[in-house]
Design a protein around this motif. Structure first.
Motif, PDB file in Angstrom:
ATOM      1  N   LEU A 210       6.893   5.942  10.478  1.00  0.00           N
ATOM      2  CA  LEU A 210       6.456   4.547  10.550  1.00  0.00           C
ATOM      3  C   LEU A 210       7.086   3.675   9.471  1.00  0.00           C
ATOM      4  N   ASP A 211       7.831   4.275   8.567  1.00  0.00           N
ATOM      5  CA  ASP A 211       8.448   3.559   7.450  1.00  0.00           C
ATOM      6  C   ASP A 211       7.416   2.705   6.704  1.00  0.00           C
ATOM      7  N   LEU A 212       6.290   3.337   6.360  1.00  0.00           N
ATOM      8  CA  LEU A 212       5.224   2.618   5.656  1.00  0.00           C
ATOM      9  C   LEU A 212       5.710   2.150   4.292  1.00  0.00           C
ATOM     10  N   GLN A 213       5.446   0.902   3.999  1.00  0.00           N
ATOM     11  CA  GLN A 213       5.881   0.284   2.754  1.00  0.00           C
ATOM     12  C   GLN A 213       4.710   0.003   1.825  1.00  0.00           C
ATOM     13  N   VAL A 214       3.628   0.748   1.988  1.00  0.00           N
ATOM     14  CA  VAL A 214       2.451   0.614   1.132  1.00  0.00           C
ATOM     15  C   VAL A 214       2.186   1.969   0.490  1.00  0.00           C
ATOM     16  N   PRO A 215       1.534   1.979  -0.668  1.00  0.00           N
ATOM     17  CA  PRO A 215       1.229   3.274  -1.286  1.00  0.00           C
ATOM     18  C   PRO A 215       0.381   4.137  -0.353  1.00  0.00           C
ATOM     19  N   VAL A 216       0.756   5.399  -0.223  1.00  0.00           N
ATOM     20  CA  VAL A 216       0.015   6.350   0.602  1.00  0.00           C
ATOM     21  C   VAL A 216      -0.558   7.406  -0.330  1.00  0.00           C
ATOM     22  N   LEU A 217      -1.874   7.393  -0.450  1.00  0.00           N
ATOM     23  CA  LEU A 217      -2.572   8.313  -1.332  1.00  0.00           C
ATOM     24  C   LEU A 217      -2.984   9.560  -0.568  1.00  0.00           C
ATOM     25  N   LEU A 218      -2.965  10.682  -1.258  1.00  0.00           N
ATOM     26  CA  LEU A 218      -3.391  11.943  -0.657  1.00  0.00           C
ATOM     27  C   LEU A 218      -4.876  12.135  -0.952  1.00  0.00           C
ATOM     28  N   GLY A 219      -5.693  11.773   0.026  1.00  0.00           N
ATOM     29  CA  GLY A 219      -7.139  11.855  -0.123  1.00  0.00           C
ATOM     30  C   GLY A 219      -7.658  13.250   0.155  1.00  0.00           C
ATOM     31  N   SER A 220      -8.960  13.396  -0.011  1.00  0.00           N
ATOM     32  CA  SER A 220      -9.602  14.700   0.168  1.00  0.00           C
ATOM     33  C   SER A 220     -10.943  14.525   0.882  1.00  0.00           C
ATOM     34  N   GLU A 221     -11.616  15.636   1.042  1.00  0.00           N
ATOM     35  CA  GLU A 221     -12.956  15.613   1.640  1.00  0.00           C
ATOM     36  C   GLU A 221     -13.900  14.738   0.826  1.00  0.00           C
ATOM     37  N   GLN A 222     -13.662  14.616  -0.471  1.00  0.00           N
ATOM     38  CA  GLN A 222     -14.536  13.814  -1.317  1.00  0.00           C
ATOM     39  C   GLN A 222     -14.520  12.343  -0.883  1.00  0.00           C
ATOM     40  N   GLN A 223     -13.351  11.813  -0.587  1.00  0.00           N
ATOM     41  CA  GLN A 223     -13.277  10.421  -0.139  1.00  0.00           C
ATOM     42  C   GLN A 223     -13.888  10.270   1.257  1.00  0.00           C
ATOM     43  N   MET A 224     -13.710  11.273   2.113  1.00  0.00           N
ATOM     44  CA  MET A 224     -14.355  11.234   3.435  1.00  0.00           C
ATOM     45  C   MET A 224     -15.867  11.115   3.260  1.00  0.00           C
ATOM     46  N   LYS A 225     -16.391  11.881   2.313  1.00  0.00           N
ATOM     47  CA  LYS A 225     -17.832  11.873   2.053  1.00  0.00           C
ATOM     48  C   LYS A 225     -18.259  10.558   1.387  1.00  0.00           C
ATOM     49  N   ASP A 226     -17.533  10.158   0.341  1.00  0.00           N
ATOM     50  CA  ASP A 226     -17.900   8.951  -0.407  1.00  0.00           C
ATOM     51  C   ASP A 226     -17.914   7.703   0.469  1.00  0.00           C
ATOM     52  N   TYR A 227     -16.920   7.575   1.335  1.00  0.00           N
ATOM     53  CA  TYR A 227     -16.805   6.391   2.187  1.00  0.00           C
ATOM     54  C   TYR A 227     -17.412   6.617   3.576  1.00  0.00           C
ATOM     55  N   GLN A 228     -17.959   7.788   3.798  1.00  0.00           N
ATOM     56  CA  GLN A 228     -18.632   8.145   5.052  1.00  0.00           C
ATOM     57  C   GLN A 228     -17.718   7.902   6.259  1.00  0.00           C
ATOM     58  N   ILE A 229     -16.476   8.370   6.131  1.00  0.00           N
ATOM     59  CA  ILE A 229     -15.489   8.207   7.195  1.00  0.00           C
ATOM     60  C   ILE A 229     -15.840   9.138   8.348  1.00  0.00           C
ATOM     61  N   GLN A 230     -15.988   8.554   9.533  1.00  0.00           N
ATOM     62  CA  GLN A 230     -16.338   9.323  10.713  1.00  0.00           C
ATOM     63  C   GLN A 230     -15.301   9.214  11.820  1.00  0.00           C
ATOM     64  N   ALA A 231     -14.378   8.254  11.679  1.00  0.00           N
ATOM     65  CA  ALA A 231     -13.339   8.052  12.686  1.00  0.00           C
ATOM     66  C   ALA A 231     -12.139   7.391  12.005  1.00  0.00           C
ATOM     67  N   PHE A 232     -11.022   7.445  12.687  1.00  0.00           N
ATOM     68  CA  PHE A 232      -9.777   6.882  12.137  1.00  0.00           C
ATOM     69  C   PHE A 232      -9.180   5.883  13.104  1.00  0.00           C
ATOM     70  N   PRO A 233      -8.494   4.889  12.589  1.00  0.00           N
ATOM     71  CA  PRO A 233      -8.466   4.461  11.194  1.00  0.00           C
ATOM     72  C   PRO A 233      -9.755   3.727  10.826  1.00  0.00           C
ATOM     73  N   THR A 234     -10.083   3.766   9.552  1.00  0.00           N
ATOM     74  CA  THR A 234     -11.206   3.003   9.001  1.00  0.00           C
ATOM     75  C   THR A 234     -10.639   2.118   7.896  1.00  0.00           C
ATOM     76  N   TYR A 235     -11.080   0.868   7.881  1.00  0.00           N
ATOM     77  CA  TYR A 235     -10.622  -0.114   6.891  1.00  0.00           C
ATOM     78  C   TYR A 235     -11.803  -0.581   6.058  1.00  0.00           C
ATOM     79  N   TYR A 236     -11.565  -0.789   4.777  1.00  0.00           N
ATOM     80  CA  TYR A 236     -12.533  -1.451   3.906  1.00  0.00           C
ATOM     81  C   TYR A 236     -11.797  -2.539   3.142  1.00  0.00           C
ATOM     82  N   VAL A 237     -12.450  -3.674   2.981  1.00  0.00           N
ATOM     83  CA  VAL A 237     -11.921  -4.765   2.160  1.00  0.00           C
ATOM     84  C   VAL A 237     -12.832  -4.889   0.945  1.00  0.00           C
ATOM     85  N   LEU A 238     -12.224  -4.860  -0.240  1.00  0.00           N
ATOM     86  CA  LEU A 238     -12.949  -4.983  -1.499  1.00  0.00           C
ATOM     87  C   LEU A 238     -12.588  -6.305  -2.150  1.00  0.00           C
TER      88      LEU A 238
END
Length: 173
Positions: free
Chosen positions: A121-149
């Motif tokens: 996709l030639d992504l031009q944004v930082p791509v972080l390697l997340g873990s189960e901890q972020q899935m749990k913290d943000y309660q991710i249940q489906a993809f893609p999920t977006y949050y605006v802070l």
């Protein structure tokens, strides 16, 4: 009192009713998709310290003072593949001085899956390697999920599923 059939005889009234029905259905779908995810109700976003694909560390709290779009994806997700390119367009359309986009890979077995997704996709944004901890913290249940802070690191908005570039622009302004 006019019946619905009589009211719909006018083309503009019919279009208005149809548009309202579609809007109600889309809002209901959005509510259904985001149920169970971390609420975007002004609470602080869970902090993290993660490494990106280039070995650089990113701590979410370091971005205070900037608006942040967090994009959670899985490399096997077809919808993620369709929507991720909108991140490049959004990044190109806005000044990096007051906001940042961070994408986070989740639900992968090997890093090569993430590398291929980003390369394809030639992504031009930082791509972080997340873990189960972020899935749990943000309660991710489906993809893609977006949050605006916001600039204080508080969760303002959330969305699950495909989002157009226009949809992302609306959510991040």
């Amino acid at each position: 009192m006019k019946t619905i059939k009589q009211w719909r005889k006018n083309t503009y009234n019919a279009w208005l009713m149809d548009a309202c029905l579609v809007a109600i259905l889309l809002l209901a779908l959005s509510w259904y998709q985001t149920r169970g995810t971390l609420k975007a109700d002004g609470q602080p976003a869970p902090d993290f310290l993660l490494t990106d694909l280039h070995g650089q560390q990113h701590q979410l709290s370091d971005y205070r003072g900037k608006q942040v779009l967090l994009y959670f994806f899985a490399p096997w997700c077809a919808v993620c593949r369709l929507s991720a390119d909108n991140l490049n367009n959004l990044r190109a359309a806005r000044d990096d001085s007051d906001w940042v986009i961070l994408s986070m890979a989740l639900s992968y077995e090997q890093r090569i899956e993430v590398d291929e997704f980003v390369r394809d996709l030639d992504l031009q944004v930082p791509v972080l390697l997340g873990s189960e901890q972020q899935m749990k913290d943000y309660q991710i249940q489906a993809f893609p999920t977006y949050y605006v802070l916001d600039e204080a690191g508080l969760l303002l908005r959330r969305s699950v599923g495909y989002s157009t570039e226009l949809g992302l622009r609306v959510r991040t302004f």
